[in-house]
Design a protein around this motif. Structure first.
Motif, PDB file in Angstrom:
ATOM      1  N   ALA A  30      36.755  20.864  43.409  1.00 50.17           N
ATOM      2  CA  ALA A  30      36.511  21.469  42.046  1.00 50.17           C
ATOM      3  C   ALA A  30      38.046  21.770  41.395  1.00 50.17           C
ATOM      4  CB  ALA A  30      35.595  22.637  41.992  1.00 50.17           C
ATOM      5  N   ALA A  31      38.331  20.862  40.959  1.00 51.66           N
ATOM      6  CA  ALA A  31      39.971  20.960  40.307  1.00 51.66           C
ATOM      7  C   ALA A  31      39.902  22.042  39.212  1.00 51.66           C
ATOM      8  CB  ALA A  31      40.354  19.562  39.803  1.00 51.66           C
ATOM      9  N   PHE A  32      38.840  22.030  38.267  1.00 50.72           N
ATOM     10  CA  PHE A  32      39.096  22.983  37.118  1.00 50.72           C
ATOM     11  C   PHE A  32      38.260  24.189  37.250  1.00 50.72           C
ATOM     12  CE2 PHE A  32      40.375  18.725  36.051  1.00 50.72           C
ATOM     13  CZ  PHE A  32      41.485  18.950  35.777  1.00 50.72           C
ATOM     14  N   ALA A 132      47.082  24.998  35.787  1.00 47.99           N
ATOM     15  CA  ALA A 132      46.118  26.073  36.063  1.00 47.99           C
ATOM     16  C   ALA A 132      45.257  25.970  37.070  1.00 47.99           C
ATOM     17  CB  ALA A 132      44.977  26.368  34.713  1.00 47.99           C
ATOM     18  N   ALA A 133      44.981  24.408  37.493  1.00 44.09           N
ATOM     19  CA  ALA A 133      44.262  24.280  38.838  1.00 44.09           C
ATOM     20  C   ALA A 133      44.985  24.683  40.059  1.00 44.09           C
ATOM     21  CB  ALA A 133      43.572  23.062  38.951  1.00 44.09           C
ATOM     22  N   ILE A 134      46.520  24.188  39.953  1.00 42.95           N
ATOM     23  CA  ILE A 134      47.255  24.617  40.913  1.00 42.95           C
ATOM     24  C   ILE A 134      47.503  25.984  40.993  1.00 42.95           C
ATOM     25  CG2 ILE A 134      49.528  24.210  41.885  1.00 42.95           C
ATOM     26  CD1 ILE A 134      49.591  21.182  40.568  1.00 42.95           C
ATOM     27  N   PRO A 147      37.654  32.289  45.597  1.00 42.83           N
ATOM     28  CA  PRO A 147      37.969  31.137  46.554  1.00 42.83           C
ATOM     29  C   PRO A 147      38.144  29.792  45.438  1.00 42.83           C
ATOM     30  CG  PRO A 147      36.246  32.286  47.285  1.00 42.83           C
ATOM     31  CD  PRO A 147      36.427  32.899  46.079  1.00 42.83           C
ATOM     32  N   VAL A 148      39.017  28.823  46.082  1.00 38.73           N
ATOM     33  CA  VAL A 148      39.319  27.702  45.494  1.00 38.73           C
ATOM     34  C   VAL A 148      39.170  26.527  46.297  1.00 38.73           C
ATOM     35  CG1 VAL A 148      41.027  26.511  44.173  1.00 38.73           C
ATOM     36  CG2 VAL A 148      41.116  28.686  43.633  1.00 38.73           C
ATOM     37  N   SER A 149      38.380  25.583  46.247  1.00 40.20           N
ATOM     38  CA  SER A 149      38.082  24.628  47.335  1.00 40.20           C
ATOM     39  C   SER A 149      39.133  23.725  47.734  1.00 40.20           C
ATOM     40  CB  SER A 149      36.910  23.825  46.734  1.00 40.20           C
ATOM     41  OG  SER A 149      37.454  22.914  45.545  1.00 40.20           O
ATOM     42  N   ASP A 150      40.175  23.382  46.916  1.00 43.12           N
ATOM     43  CA  ASP A 150      41.362  22.801  47.115  1.00 43.12           C
ATOM     44  C   ASP A 150      42.422  23.427  48.026  1.00 43.12           C
ATOM     45  OD1 ASP A 150      40.233  20.609  45.816  1.00 43.12           O
ATOM     46  OD2 ASP A 150      41.385  20.489  44.113  1.00 43.12           O
ATOM     47  N   SER A 184      48.957  15.079  39.438  1.00 39.60           N
ATOM     48  CA  SER A 184      48.478  13.666  38.922  1.00 39.60           C
ATOM     49  C   SER A 184      46.827  13.465  39.218  1.00 39.60           C
ATOM     50  CB  SER A 184      49.422  12.553  39.851  1.00 39.60           C
ATOM     51  OG  SER A 184      48.560  11.381  39.248  1.00 39.60           O
ATOM     52  N   ALA A 185      46.411  13.934  40.480  1.00 40.99           N
ATOM     53  CA  ALA A 185      44.880  13.805  40.477  1.00 40.99           C
ATOM     54  C   ALA A 185      44.124  14.734  39.668  1.00 40.99           C
ATOM     55  CB  ALA A 185      44.726  14.344  41.991  1.00 40.99           C
ATOM     56  N   TYR A 186      44.672  16.032  39.487  1.00 43.94           N
ATOM     57  CA  TYR A 186      43.921  16.863  38.488  1.00 43.94           C
ATOM     58  C   TYR A 186      43.926  16.173  37.149  1.00 43.94           C
ATOM     59  CZ  TYR A 186      43.876  20.578  41.807  1.00 43.94           C
ATOM     60  OH  TYR A 186      43.493  21.236  43.231  1.00 43.94           O
TER      61      TYR A 186
END
Length: 199
Positions: A30-32, A132-134, A147-150, A184-186
């Motif tokens: 769930a990147a975002f 923001a995702a990173i 929690p962040v899945s990545d 790049s993936a996000y």
């Protein structure tokens, strides 16, 4: 997803990344996830990036997630010609160096934000969804919270890199490749989501 396949394909191009690539299907996830929640308490200065070009940036030696992510952010988005000094203690910071991620540094934890988040807001980068995702993953790994899945996937890859390198500069160089791939993936995930919603 196709974004995940592309990420793992890129990862498998290198020796180390190939070893972990097919064992990390959880990396994109769930990147975002709720970036608005992650940035809900953001405050801070807005700085002119021109004053932070071609600088030496100093932080504590033996960098880990927040310092590595912050150094990557600095080099890629803030100061392309940045150089880094890894120091034992703050008083050993080189003269005129910009400090980050230690007590008394110009950029460090503030109001429940990790250094990466402070840099994002200071240089008006927080509206980039991929960053923001990173940042959400870095926040969770450094101080906990939502929690962040990545996040665990990122941590696993970075631990593997750390086992293979000889010094902090090599660690940053290899970690930067990881953050580049995540970024790049996000971005690709977001692009595909936008295309799907339009169609």
């Amino acid at each position: 997803s196709s974004a995940l396949a592309r990420f793992l394909g890129q990862a498998s191009a290198g020796t180390f990344y190939g070893q972990i690539g097919m064992n990390a299907p959880f990396l994109i996830g769930a990147a975002f996830m709720a970036p608005a929640l992650w940035l809900a308490q953001r405050i801070g200065r807005r700085l002119d990036g021109s004053s932070y070009q071609e600088r030496v940036w100093a932080s504590r030696k033996d960098p880990w997630v927040d310092r590595l992510a912050s150094a990557w952010l600095i080099k890629r988005f803030i100061d392309r010609k940045a150089k880094f000094a890894w120091i034992d203690q703050p008083r050993k910071r080189p003269r005129n160096a910009v400090g980050f991620d230690f007590d008394g540094a110009e950029f460090t934890h503030s109001n429940n934000r990790v250094t990466f988040e402070v840099l994002l807001t200071s240089f008006s980068l927080e509206n980039d969804p991929a960053l923001a995702a990173i940042g959400a993953a870095v926040h969770f790994l450094d101080i906990g919270g939502i929690p962040v899945s990545d996040a665990r996937g990122l941590e696993t890859v970075l631990r593997g890199v750390k086992e293979e390198v000889r010094n902090d500069d090599e660690l940053l160089s290899e970690a930067a490749r990881i953050f580049d791939l995540f970024y790049s993936a996000y971005e690709q995930s977001r692009s595909e989501q936008s295309t799907t919603s339009i169609n």
